[in-house]
Design a protein around this motif. Structure first.
Motif, PDB file in Angstrom:
ATOM      1  N   PHE A 288       0.827  -1.214   0.000  1.00  0.00           N
ATOM      2  CA  PHE A 288       0.000   0.000   0.000  1.00  0.00           C
ATOM      3  C   PHE A 288       0.859   1.262   0.000  1.00  0.00           C
ATOM      4  CE2 PHE A 288      -4.295   1.800   0.820  1.00  0.00           C
ATOM      5  CZ  PHE A 288      -4.948   1.040  -0.129  1.00  0.00           C
ATOM      6  N   LEU A 289       2.028   1.180   0.589  1.00  0.00           N
ATOM      7  CA  LEU A 289       2.943   2.339   0.533  1.00  0.00           C
ATOM      8  C   LEU A 289       3.523   2.470  -0.878  1.00  0.00           C
ATOM      9  CD1 LEU A 289       4.405   4.718   1.702  1.00  0.00           C
ATOM     10  CD2 LEU A 289       5.886   3.201   3.004  1.00  0.00           C
ATOM     11  N   GLN A 290       3.781   1.340  -1.518  1.00  0.00           N
ATOM     12  CA  GLN A 290       4.230   1.422  -2.913  1.00  0.00           C
ATOM     13  C   GLN A 290       3.153   2.110  -3.758  1.00  0.00           C
ATOM     14  OE1 GLN A 290       6.075  -1.980  -4.773  1.00  0.00           O
ATOM     15  NE2 GLN A 290       5.607  -1.255  -6.826  1.00  0.00           N
ATOM     16  N   LEU A 291       1.899   1.766  -3.476  1.00  0.00           N
ATOM     17  CA  LEU A 291       0.788   2.336  -4.254  1.00  0.00           C
ATOM     18  C   LEU A 291       0.677   3.850  -4.030  1.00  0.00           C
ATOM     19  CD1 LEU A 291      -2.656   0.758  -4.845  1.00  0.00           C
ATOM     20  CD2 LEU A 291      -2.569   3.089  -4.005  1.00  0.00           C
ATOM     21  N   VAL A 292       0.643   4.288  -2.757  1.00  0.00           N
ATOM     22  CA  VAL A 292       0.461   5.743  -2.544  1.00  0.00           C
ATOM     23  C   VAL A 292       1.706   6.529  -2.945  1.00  0.00           C
ATOM     24  CG1 VAL A 292      -1.274   5.469  -0.712  1.00  0.00           C
ATOM     25  CG2 VAL A 292       1.105   5.883  -0.094  1.00  0.00           C
ATOM     26  N   SER A 293       2.862   5.861  -2.903  1.00  0.00           N
ATOM     27  CA  SER A 293       4.079   6.592  -3.301  1.00  0.00           C
ATOM     28  C   SER A 293       4.271   6.529  -4.816  1.00  0.00           C
ATOM     29  CB  SER A 293       5.311   6.022  -2.580  1.00  0.00           C
ATOM     30  OG  SER A 293       5.675   4.770  -3.142  1.00  0.00           O
ATOM     31  N   ASN A 294       3.306   5.938  -5.518  1.00  0.00           N
ATOM     32  CA  ASN A 294       3.344   5.856  -6.984  1.00  0.00           C
ATOM     33  C   ASN A 294       4.632   5.195  -7.469  1.00  0.00           C
ATOM     34  OD1 ASN A 294       1.814   6.332  -9.330  1.00  0.00           O
ATOM     35  ND2 ASN A 294       3.115   8.076  -9.872  1.00  0.00           N
ATOM     36  N   ASP A 295       4.978   4.091  -6.805  1.00  0.00           N
ATOM     37  CA  ASP A 295       6.155   3.282  -7.166  1.00  0.00           C
ATOM     38  C   ASP A 295       7.485   3.910  -6.763  1.00  0.00           C
ATOM     39  OD1 ASP A 295       4.823   1.104  -8.152  1.00  0.00           O
ATOM     40  OD2 ASP A 295       5.064   1.633 -10.269  1.00  0.00           O
ATOM     41  N   LYS A 296       7.441   5.060  -6.049  1.00  0.00           N
ATOM     42  CA  LYS A 296       8.726   5.642  -5.606  1.00  0.00           C
ATOM     43  C   LYS A 296       9.365   4.693  -4.591  1.00  0.00           C
ATOM     44  CE  LYS A 296      10.412  10.087  -3.784  1.00  0.00           C
ATOM     45  NZ  LYS A 296      11.679  10.125  -4.505  1.00  0.00           N
ATOM     46  N   PHE A 297       8.587   4.217  -3.647  1.00  0.00           N
ATOM     47  CA  PHE A 297       9.072   3.217  -2.700  1.00  0.00           C
ATOM     48  C   PHE A 297       8.574   1.845  -3.152  1.00  0.00           C
ATOM     49  CE2 PHE A 297       9.312   6.299   1.188  1.00  0.00           C
ATOM     50  CZ  PHE A 297      10.319   6.997   0.531  1.00  0.00           C
ATOM     51  N   LYS A 298       9.397   0.836  -2.902  1.00  0.00           N
ATOM     52  CA  LYS A 298       9.073  -0.508  -3.414  1.00  0.00           C
ATOM     53  C   LYS A 298       8.721  -1.463  -2.285  1.00  0.00           C
ATOM     54  CE  LYS A 298      10.404   0.318  -7.744  1.00  0.00           C
ATOM     55  NZ  LYS A 298      10.526   1.769  -7.714  1.00  0.00           N
ATOM     56  N   SER A 299       7.612  -2.173  -2.441  1.00  0.00           N
ATOM     57  CA  SER A 299       7.321  -3.193  -1.431  1.00  0.00           C
ATOM     58  C   SER A 299       8.220  -4.382  -1.728  1.00  0.00           C
ATOM     59  CB  SER A 299       5.845  -3.590  -1.444  1.00  0.00           C
ATOM     60  OG  SER A 299       5.553  -4.423  -2.518  1.00  0.00           O
ATOM     61  N   VAL A 300       8.712  -4.999  -0.669  1.00  0.00           N
ATOM     62  CA  VAL A 300       9.758  -6.008  -0.860  1.00  0.00           C
ATOM     63  C   VAL A 300       9.171  -7.424  -0.813  1.00  0.00           C
ATOM     64  CG1 VAL A 300      10.383  -6.127   1.607  1.00  0.00           C
ATOM     65  CG2 VAL A 300      12.083  -6.670  -0.121  1.00  0.00           C
ATOM     66  N   GLU A 301       9.611  -8.233  -1.767  1.00  0.00           N
ATOM     67  CA  GLU A 301       9.215  -9.641  -1.750  1.00  0.00           C
ATOM     68  C   GLU A 301      10.120 -10.366  -0.753  1.00  0.00           C
ATOM     69  OE1 GLU A 301       9.491 -11.453  -5.633  1.00  0.00           O
ATOM     70  OE2 GLU A 301       8.835 -13.408  -4.869  1.00  0.00           O
ATOM     71  N   HIS A 302       9.529 -11.197   0.079  1.00  0.00           N
ATOM     72  CA  HIS A 302      10.327 -11.901   1.070  1.00  0.00           C
ATOM     73  C   HIS A 302       9.747 -13.280   1.356  1.00  0.00           C
ATOM     74  CE1 HIS A 302       7.274  -9.435   3.119  1.00  0.00           C
ATOM     75  NE2 HIS A 302       7.272 -10.316   4.109  1.00  0.00           N
ATOM     76  N   ARG A 303      10.517 -14.101   2.040  1.00  0.00           N
ATOM     77  CA  ARG A 303      10.067 -15.453   2.390  1.00  0.00           C
ATOM     78  C   ARG A 303      10.893 -15.934   3.582  1.00  0.00           C
ATOM     79  NH1 ARG A 303      12.839 -18.999  -2.540  1.00  0.00           N
ATOM     80  NH2 ARG A 303      14.989 -18.769  -1.839  1.00  0.00           N
ATOM     81  N   VAL A 304      10.437 -17.003   4.194  1.00  0.00           N
ATOM     82  CA  VAL A 304      11.213 -17.601   5.297  1.00  0.00           C
ATOM     83  C   VAL A 304      11.449 -19.063   4.950  1.00  0.00           C
ATOM     84  CG1 VAL A 304      11.285 -18.086   7.769  1.00  0.00           C
ATOM     85  CG2 VAL A 304      10.122 -16.025   6.961  1.00  0.00           C
ATOM     86  N   LEU A 305      12.706 -19.476   5.025  1.00  0.00           N
ATOM     87  CA  LEU A 305      13.033 -20.871   4.733  1.00  0.00           C
ATOM     88  C   LEU A 305      12.670 -21.750   5.923  1.00  0.00           C
ATOM     89  CD1 LEU A 305      16.633 -20.303   3.311  1.00  0.00           C
ATOM     90  CD2 LEU A 305      14.471 -20.416   2.046  1.00  0.00           C
ATOM     91  N   ALA A 306      12.298 -22.983   5.640  1.00  0.00           N
ATOM     92  CA  ALA A 306      12.216 -23.974   6.720  1.00  0.00           C
ATOM     93  C   ALA A 306      13.649 -24.420   6.987  1.00  0.00           C
ATOM     94  CB  ALA A 306      11.361 -25.142   6.260  1.00  0.00           C
ATOM     95  N   ARG A 307      13.954 -24.669   8.236  1.00  0.00           N
ATOM     96  CA  ARG A 307      15.355 -24.989   8.551  1.00  0.00           C
ATOM     97  C   ARG A 307      15.460 -26.079   9.609  1.00  0.00           C
ATOM     98  NH1 ARG A 307      19.242 -20.106   9.132  1.00  0.00           N
ATOM     99  NH2 ARG A 307      20.335 -21.098   7.434  1.00  0.00           N
ATOM    100  N   GLN A 308      16.679 -26.647   9.664  1.00  0.00           N
ATOM    101  CA  GLN A 308      16.889 -27.656  10.700  1.00  0.00           C
ATOM    102  C   GLN A 308      17.274 -27.017  12.030  1.00  0.00           C
ATOM    103  OE1 GLN A 308      19.116 -30.431   8.429  1.00  0.00           O
ATOM    104  NE2 GLN A 308      17.585 -32.037   8.728  1.00  0.00           N
ATOM    105  N   ALA A 309      17.489 -25.709  12.035  1.00  0.00           N
ATOM    106  CA  ALA A 309      17.783 -24.986  13.271  1.00  0.00           C
ATOM    107  C   ALA A 309      16.498 -24.298  13.736  1.00  0.00           C
ATOM    108  CB  ALA A 309      18.862 -23.959  13.007  1.00  0.00           C
ATOM    109  N   GLY A 310      16.398 -24.081  15.023  1.00  0.00           N
ATOM    110  CA  GLY A 310      15.206 -23.379  15.502  1.00  0.00           C
ATOM    111  C   GLY A 310      14.954 -23.647  16.965  1.00  0.00           C
ATOM    112  N   PRO A 311      13.811 -23.293  17.484  1.00  0.00           N
ATOM    113  CA  PRO A 311      12.722 -22.657  16.740  1.00  0.00           C
ATOM    114  C   PRO A 311      13.004 -21.177  16.465  1.00  0.00           C
ATOM    115  CG  PRO A 311      12.142 -22.817  19.059  1.00  0.00           C
ATOM    116  CD  PRO A 311      13.466 -23.493  18.913  1.00  0.00           C
ATOM    117  N   ARG A 312      12.585 -20.758  15.270  1.00  0.00           N
ATOM    118  CA  ARG A 312      12.681 -19.346  14.942  1.00  0.00           C
ATOM    119  C   ARG A 312      11.403 -18.660  15.430  1.00  0.00           C
ATOM    120  NH1 ARG A 312      11.273 -15.705  10.777  1.00  0.00           N
ATOM    121  NH2 ARG A 312      12.864 -14.091  10.666  1.00  0.00           N
ATOM    122  N   VAL A 313      11.566 -17.498  16.065  1.00  0.00           N
ATOM    123  CA  VAL A 313      10.405 -16.737  16.543  1.00  0.00           C
ATOM    124  C   VAL A 313      10.473 -15.349  15.912  1.00  0.00           C
ATOM    125  CG1 VAL A 313       9.268 -15.761  18.580  1.00  0.00           C
ATOM    126  CG2 VAL A 313      10.397 -17.986  18.744  1.00  0.00           C
TER     127      VAL A 313
END
Ligand SMILES: O=C(O)CCC(=O)C(=O)O
Ligand SMILES: [Fe+2]
Length: 485
Positions: A288-313
């Motif tokens: 929504f910030l990308q939208l109101v800023s008319n693409d000046k600011f970019k929304s970031v694509e992200h993800r979280v990997l599953a891992r053998q370490a953890g638990p991640r909080v």
């Protein structure tokens, strides 16, 4: 916490014909989440959680350390109230324009308040199964609750993650609505958070070249919701994900995480590890910030990997418009527009945007949601571009009122009527009179008719059609040069 062994077997088992919906329901009814699976000693990821290859693409090998050499910018907010304000604003602008995410340090939230918050979330997730069962819900009307995968019944595959939420969006959250165990840390964190939120709203306004109270004035970050994730150790991390790639629908998301990494952001087409920085908070620009800023600011694509370490909080705090503003239309901020910067998006309310976001799989099916709201003409990609982008719904601008639409329930083949066909063979001599009569008749009765034997060779016609098809099927960048308004 134990999940009964028989339950564990029924989830992992199942031949090729067994039904995903049934597996999801069985799993959901345990109300024990992924943590329950792990606690029951499950050594294999149940099929319900196994993702198709396209979701797992590029998961490895760069999962440890910044193999790309790229690192998320760290912005020191020290002195942002006075001597360093201009530097901080410039750093925020650069990071928001290029990465869409950045770490902030010296942000004013005491490190022990952050640690207590993370510890409280961990403890909530580690409560006995019988306690957590009472909280298990996907009811958005509730201010506090716990679930495993909001989209468990609609996604292609489930993610290795449980979530507890605190909803501060409708007025103040009543302390009684949350378990005693976490009350103090949650409200302490929230108190500090509110101050940081105000500062971020002012600094981001300035970074957009606007008055510092601009974003505050349009109420775009008034509400907040905390999603507190728990990513248990995963026995087969190569088969599933912690959180599938997506961008947040919010204006801004401010994220806390413990020392177990796994979060990645997409930058310049590469996945970059977001290795934990002690005491820092990660800021993600939302759609929504990308939208109101008319693409000046970019929304970031992200993800979280599953891992053998953890638990991640982690604690993701989403900021979005308040109750009063949610249904009002937002579009690109007028002050950011001029003839060189035409509006790239049409106006839409957060409620409508978020509704679309949820209906297209919480943004969690790997397909970006924001492009659906681009001012169509600016894409220069035409209807074909929409289809190629995987659009599964017709954008609103293409939806016609009922009176324009043919009655598809009427089978036209049944009428027995056919367009007249006029054979032009011999129209210069023997058949001229007949042909003229036929044309007259067809013009009067139909206003439209086929002609055959017209003298244009078939291969010339075919080549013409093929040429047009080829033009339309070129890359958008090539067609762009021919686009005219
Ligand atoms: O757990 C994380 O670090 C990220 C979670 C996330 O992306 C989200 O809740 O939208
Ligand atoms: Fe996210």
């Amino acid at each position: 916490m134990q999940t009964s062994p028989s339950h564990g077997r029924s989830i992992t088992g199942g031949g090729p014909r067994s039904d995903r919906a049934k597996e999801a329901k069985e799993f959901d009814e345990t109300k024990a989440g992924v943590k329950g699976l792990v606690d029951s000693g499950m050594a294999k990821v149940p099929r319900l959680f196994i993702h198709p290859p396209q979701n797992l693409r590029e998961l490895s090998p760069d999962t440890d350390g910044p193999a790309t050499g790229l690192e998320v910018p760290i912005i020191d907010m020290m002195g942002y109230g006075d001597c360093r304000r201009r530097d901080v604003v410039n750093d925020l602008r650069r990071a928001s324009e290029t990465w869409g995410c950045f770490w902030i340090i010296n942000h004013g939230i005491p490190v022990d308040a952050m640690e207590r918050m993370l510890e409280a979330v961990k403890q909530l997730h580690e409560q006995p199964e019988g306690v957590k069962r009472e909280w298990y819900s996907r009811d958005d009307a509730k201010k506090f609750g716990y679930y495993c995968n909001k989209d468990l019944f609609t996604s292609k595959a489930a993610s290795w993650r449980d979530t507890i939420w605190f909803d501060f969006s409708r007025g103040v959250l009543d302390p009684e609505a949350v378990p005693l165990l976490c009350r103090e840390p949650v409200f302490e964190y929230e108190r500090h958070f509110e101050k940081l939120k105000t500062s971020m709203s002012e600094l981001l306004s300035e970074a957009l070249g606007l008055d510092s109270d601009y974003l505050g004035g349009i109420g775009c970050m008034k509400s907040k919701r905390m999603s507190c994730h728990y990513y248990p150790i995963c026995p087969q991390p190569e088969l599933t994900v912690g959180t599938i790639n997506h961008s947040d629908a919010s204006f801004l998301t401010l994220l806390l995480q413990n020392h177990h990494g796994g979060l990645q952001v997409r930058h310049k087409n590469q996945w970059v590890d977001v290795s934990p920085v002690p005491g820092a908070i990660l800021a993600n620009i939302g759609d929504f910030l990308q939208l109101v800023s008319n693409d000046k600011f970019k929304s970031v694509e992200h993800r979280v990997l599953a891992r053998q370490a953890g638990p991640r909080v982690s604690v993701a705090c989403f900021l979005f418009p308040g109750e009063m503003q949610k249904s009002k239309p937002y579009g690109p901020i007028k002050e950011l527009l001029d003839e060189n910067n035409p509006p790239m998006y049409r106006e839409i309310s957060f409620t409508d945007y978020f509704g679309y976001y949820l209906s297209s799989g919480n943004g969690m099916n790997g397909e970006a949601v924001l492009p659906h709201f681009r001012a169509f003409d600016k894409t220069k990609a035409g209807v074909k571009g929409l289809v190629d982008s995987g659009a599964t719904k017709i954008p609103r601008i293409f939806i016609h009122p009922p009176e324009n639409l043919p009655d598809l329930s009427n089978d036209t083949e049944g009428t027995g009527l056919q367009l007249p066909i006029i054979d032009l063979r011999g129209y210069r001599d023997s058949r001229q009179g007949d042909i003229i009569d036929g044309v007259r008749e067809a013009s009067r009765e139909w206003g439209i008719f086929h002609i055959i034997n017209h003298g244009i060779p078939l291969d010339v016609m075919d080549n013409m059609l093929e040429g047009v098809k080829k033009f339309h099927e070129q890359q958008v960048e090539v067609k762009d040069t021919a686009f005219s308004e």
